[in-house]
Write a protein that holds these residues in place. Structure first.
Motif, PDB file in Angstrom:
ATOM      1  N   SER A   1       0.810  -1.218   0.000  1.00  0.00           N
ATOM      2  CA  SER A   1       0.000   0.000   0.000  1.00  0.00           C
ATOM      3  C   SER A   1       0.840   1.263   0.000  1.00  0.00           C
ATOM      4  O   SER A   1       0.328   2.352  -0.300  1.00  0.00           O
ATOM      5  CB  SER A   1      -0.940   0.009   1.215  1.00  0.00           C
ATOM      6  OG  SER A   1      -1.955  -0.957   1.064  1.00  0.00           O
ATOM      7  N   PHE A   2       2.111   1.161   0.345  1.00  0.00           N
ATOM      8  CA  PHE A   2       2.984   2.329   0.249  1.00  0.00           C
ATOM      9  C   PHE A   2       3.116   2.793  -1.192  1.00  0.00           C
ATOM     10  O   PHE A   2       3.240   3.987  -1.459  1.00  0.00           O
ATOM     11  CB  PHE A   2       4.364   2.011   0.828  1.00  0.00           C
ATOM     12  CG  PHE A   2       5.307   3.184   0.791  1.00  0.00           C
ATOM     13  CD1 PHE A   2       5.143   4.235   1.667  1.00  0.00           C
ATOM     14  CD2 PHE A   2       6.346   3.234  -0.123  1.00  0.00           C
ATOM     15  CE1 PHE A   2       6.004   5.338   1.637  1.00  0.00           C
ATOM     16  CE2 PHE A   2       7.214   4.313  -0.165  1.00  0.00           C
ATOM     17  CZ  PHE A   2       7.034   5.378   0.715  1.00  0.00           C
ATOM     18  N   SER A   3       3.058   1.852  -2.130  1.00  0.00           N
ATOM     19  CA  SER A   3       3.111   2.216  -3.549  1.00  0.00           C
ATOM     20  C   SER A   3       1.886   3.035  -3.938  1.00  0.00           C
ATOM     21  O   SER A   3       1.993   4.017  -4.682  1.00  0.00           O
ATOM     22  CB  SER A   3       3.192   0.955  -4.416  1.00  0.00           C
ATOM     23  OG  SER A   3       4.352   0.218  -4.126  1.00  0.00           O
ATOM     24  N   TYR A   4       0.716   2.625  -3.446  1.00  0.00           N
ATOM     25  CA  TYR A   4      -0.499   3.384  -3.745  1.00  0.00           C
ATOM     26  C   TYR A   4      -0.439   4.765  -3.099  1.00  0.00           C
ATOM     27  O   TYR A   4      -0.828   5.765  -3.718  1.00  0.00           O
ATOM     28  CB  TYR A   4      -1.732   2.643  -3.227  1.00  0.00           C
ATOM     29  CG  TYR A   4      -1.843   1.210  -3.673  1.00  0.00           C
ATOM     30  CD1 TYR A   4      -1.543   0.840  -4.978  1.00  0.00           C
ATOM     31  CD2 TYR A   4      -2.253   0.212  -2.792  1.00  0.00           C
ATOM     32  CE1 TYR A   4      -1.647  -0.490  -5.387  1.00  0.00           C
ATOM     33  CE2 TYR A   4      -2.370  -1.106  -3.203  1.00  0.00           C
ATOM     34  CZ  TYR A   4      -2.059  -1.453  -4.492  1.00  0.00           C
ATOM     35  OH  TYR A   4      -2.168  -2.760  -4.887  1.00  0.00           O
ATOM     36  N   ALA A   5       0.044   4.827  -1.873  1.00  0.00           N
ATOM     37  CA  ALA A   5       0.167   6.113  -1.194  1.00  0.00           C
ATOM     38  C   ALA A   5       1.125   7.035  -1.940  1.00  0.00           C
ATOM     39  O   ALA A   5       0.862   8.232  -2.100  1.00  0.00           O
ATOM     40  CB  ALA A   5       0.643   5.902   0.249  1.00  0.00           C
TER      41      ALA A   5
END
Length: 215
Positions: A76-80
């Motif tokens: 989810s860090f990639s999405y953030a």
């Protein structure tokens, strides 16, 4: 909830999904199944966006905030990172909480009433993201959550939830719908933000002046 959705929920780990979906299947068959599932998921998601105002409401909250923080852990860090990058093109005061340059403790120690956090919390729900988002909300900030199910850990405390379907024929949950939702969210937010056009123009000028891109 349909039977397929219930089965997807029951396959809670990548190993469970691998065992159920990937074993004893040819590459040709698996490729077809993955593509067909992704096509169906994105069509369903886009139809839901048109029928649901959650993204528009979230965009309005982001625009109204004075400072915006974006957080997510692991995948989810990639999405953030993607959302923070796209939002920062048209809005000021957009900060990615990366745990290194910007640490959660620094953000949480200075939360103000008109601050907002966008938190990505998708199964398997990372404890650090859940605790950071809960603490931000408890400190008086506003919370927008991108998540997958109505009983997800942050759903009950969010000021606004955006629900995304991540069902897949793979051993990992699909990122396709999430990317589409982020694209719509960033677009609606930037379109209604004061000064976005000027900011975009200034960034273009600086990009040219600094020679950041191949012409």
């Amino acid at each position: 909830m349909t039977g397929d959705e219930q089965r997807n929920r029951e396959l809670s780990s990548p190993q469970d999904r691998y065992d159920a979906r990937l074993q004893r299947r040819s590459s040709t068959m698996l490729q077809r199944r993955v593509i067909e599932q992704e096509r169906a998921s994105i069509e369903e998601a886009l139809d839901k966006i048109l029928a649901d105002d959650s993204i528009a409401l979230a965009a309005a909250r982001i625009v109204a905030a004075r400072r915006r923080f974006v957080v997510g852990s692991a995948k989810s860090f990639s999405y953030a990172s993607l959302l923070a990058f796209d939002l920062s093109a048209g809005l000021s005061q957009v900060t990615l909480v990366d745990g290194t340059v910007v640490r959660a403790v620094d953000v949480l120690s200075d939360v103000r009433a008109n601050d907002l956090m966008v938190a990505f919390s998708l199964r398997r729900y990372r404890r650090d993201t859940v605790e950071i988002a809960r603490s931000f909300k408890a400190a008086g900030g506003e919370l927008v959550v991108v998540t997958d199910f109505e009983d997800a850990p942050l759903a009950a405390v969010a000021d606004q939830c955006i629900y995304v379907a991540t069902g897949s024929a793979s051993y990992v949950d699909s990122p396709t719908v999430i990317a589409a939702v982020l694209h719509v969210l960033a677009t609606l937010t930037t379109a209604s933000a004061k000064g976005a056009r000027r900011r975009l123009g200034e960034r273009d000028r600086l990009n040219t002046e600094l020679g950041l891109y191949v012409s």
